[in-house]
Design a protein around this motif. Structure first.
Motif, PDB file in Angstrom:
ATOM      1  N   GLY A  16      -3.746   4.781   5.210  1.00 57.17           N
ATOM      2  CA  GLY A  16      -4.156   3.759   3.983  1.00 57.17           C
ATOM      3  C   GLY A  16      -4.583   1.716   4.425  1.00 57.17           C
ATOM      4  O   GLY A  16      -5.358   1.214   3.855  1.00 57.17           O
ATOM      5  N   ASP A  17      -4.338   2.223   5.246  1.00 54.31           N
ATOM      6  CA  ASP A  17      -3.860   1.029   6.326  1.00 54.31           C
ATOM      7  C   ASP A  17      -5.273   0.454   7.183  1.00 54.31           C
ATOM      8  O   ASP A  17      -6.440   1.630   7.307  1.00 54.31           O
ATOM      9  N   VAL A  50       0.590  -0.768   0.019  1.00 56.61           N
ATOM     10  CA  VAL A  50       0.236   0.136  -0.164  1.00 56.61           C
ATOM     11  C   VAL A  50       1.008   1.659   0.213  1.00 56.61           C
ATOM     12  O   VAL A  50       0.803   2.302  -0.725  1.00 56.61           O
ATOM     13  N   SER A  74      -6.926  -5.828   0.367  1.00 64.95           N
ATOM     14  CA  SER A  74      -7.317  -4.890   0.008  1.00 64.95           C
ATOM     15  C   SER A  74      -8.469  -4.365  -1.061  1.00 64.95           C
ATOM     16  O   SER A  74      -8.720  -3.225  -1.203  1.00 64.95           O
ATOM     17  N   ILE A  80       0.844   4.167  -2.196  1.00 65.53           N
ATOM     18  CA  ILE A  80       0.387   6.058  -2.755  1.00 65.53           C
ATOM     19  C   ILE A  80       1.388   6.756  -3.128  1.00 65.53           C
ATOM     20  O   ILE A  80       1.890   8.000  -3.042  1.00 65.53           O
ATOM     21  N   LEU A 125      -9.492   2.181  -0.540  1.00 68.90           N
ATOM     22  CA  LEU A 125      -8.222   3.263   0.188  1.00 68.90           C
ATOM     23  C   LEU A 125      -6.686   3.061   0.341  1.00 68.90           C
ATOM     24  O   LEU A 125      -6.390   3.892   0.766  1.00 68.90           O
ATOM     25  N   SER A 126      -6.676   2.587  -1.568  1.00 69.61           N
ATOM     26  CA  SER A 126      -5.048   2.708  -1.517  1.00 69.61           C
ATOM     27  C   SER A 126      -5.052   2.656  -3.511  1.00 69.61           C
ATOM     28  O   SER A 126      -5.929   1.748  -3.805  1.00 69.61           O
ATOM     29  N   ASP A 152     -13.401  -0.164   2.576  1.00 66.34           N
ATOM     30  CA  ASP A 152     -13.326   0.677   3.464  1.00 66.34           C
ATOM     31  C   ASP A 152     -14.926  -0.690   4.584  1.00 66.34           C
ATOM     32  O   ASP A 152     -15.034   0.450   5.504  1.00 66.34           O
TER      33      ASP A 152
END
Length: 327
Positions: free
Chosen positions: A288-289, A89, A129, A93, A148-149, A133
């Motif tokens: 992003g975690d 991730v 991943s 980013i 989220l990433s 969310d």
């Protein structure tokens, strides 16, 4: 895990990486023909060195971003085990463009090449991943949230492309949503090293591992041998209901990062009692975690007859033993 005595030709993309090299080793031991395609961007030559003299092993040094290379790699192949990707991730980013080029464009090249070569089935590394969310636990395959990433977006796009290739071209595909895979050959070095090997190396050197956040985030850590089992089951299933879909590839339990470190210290202290006294440092939470990750593996059990052999603690003992003898 004896399933068949038939011998196949298998291409493992990213075969010099952590998961890929374990797959190469397993299928070579089963007597299959194995081709490894890798550009060594994140994979290591020492991971495949033991195979180079095996007459059933072939190495193609190349990049999945090159369609001609992909076509060469899948020529005469029965099954594709697509592991090649830029993971992490934080990496995505920091550099979303390269992650997209490898994980999306490279993936599409492999799909096109596999379709044109009429391979039997295309099994690929998907990712937990993709749940993004979504706060529901455990994670079930049909309920996902927003990514989220950039990395999560690329892995979701892989699933969408695979589905389209199944529907449009009749290419059989199976996606395996890996949940925090760990085990032998996982690289402890580099800016984007996974947490378990990174912490093992720190503890062996009596250096304090750094946990991002308060250590209460939880993960469904999955030992490599469970992942190998899932790849083989996905490759060889003859159940028509089991193909052209995705599966959680996990153990189906979760531990917090604090619990993980406590077990690491316990297992490593068998070799060096001083490790039990190494303190943990807590740092800022990482962008992003996701807070918690827990897979339902009911779909894999039902359709693929998956039976994970290693719990987290069992796998961690095996991994610690390997790292102690190989780091």
């Amino acid at each position: 895990m004896e399933i068949t005595n038939q011998k196949f030709t298998i291409i493992v993309t990213g075969g010099a990486g952590f998961i890929g090299s374990n797959l190469c080793n397993y299928f070579l031991e089963k007597g299959h023909q194995v081709c490894c395609l890798d550009n060594f961007a994140t994979g290591h030559r020492h991971n495949i060195e033991p195979f180079l003299k095996n007459p059933h092993f072939k190495l193609i040094e190349g990049d999945i971003r090159n369609l001609d290379t992909c076509r060469l790699a899948v020529n005469g192949v029965d099954y594709v085990l697509h592991q090649a990707a830029l993971g992490s991730v934080p990496r995505s980013i920091n550099d979303p463009i390269t992650s997209n080029e490898v994980n999306v464009s490279g993936f599409l090249n492999m799909l096109v090449a596999a379709r044109d070569a009429q391979v039997k089935r295309f099994i690929y590394a998907a990712s937990s991943s993709t749940y993004g969310d979504s706060e529901s636990l455990p994670k079930v395959e049909e309920i996902i949230g927003k990514p989220l990433s950039p990395y999560a977006i690329t892995k979701y796009v892989n699933e969408l492309y695979a589905e389209i290739f199944s529907k449009t071209y009749g290419l059989e595909t199976i996606g395996l949503r890996y949940f925090n895979v760990f085990g032998r050959r996982q690289d402890p070095d580099g800016a984007y090293a996974a947490v378990i090997p990174k912490f093992v190396k720190s503890l062996i050197k009596h250096e304090s591992p750094v946990i991002n956040g308060d250590g209460l985030f939880s993960r469904d850590f999955t030992y490599i041998d469970n992942v190998i089992q899932m790849n083989e089951l996905a490759m060889l299933t003859e159940n028509p209901e089991a193909v052209n879909t995705v599966y959680n590839t996990a153990y189906g339990d979760r531990v917090t990062l604090n619990q993980m470190v406590a077990l690491l210290k316990e297992y490593l202290s068998v070799y060096d009692s001083e490790i039990s006294h190494v303190e943990v440092i807590y740092g800022p939470q990482r962008a992003g975690d996701i807070p918690h990750s827990l897979a339902s593996v009911e779909k894999a059990k039902r359709l693929l007859h998956y039976q994970p052999q290693f719990s987290f603690s069992q796998g961690l003992k095996e991994a610690v033993d390997w790292y102690w003898n190989n780091l």
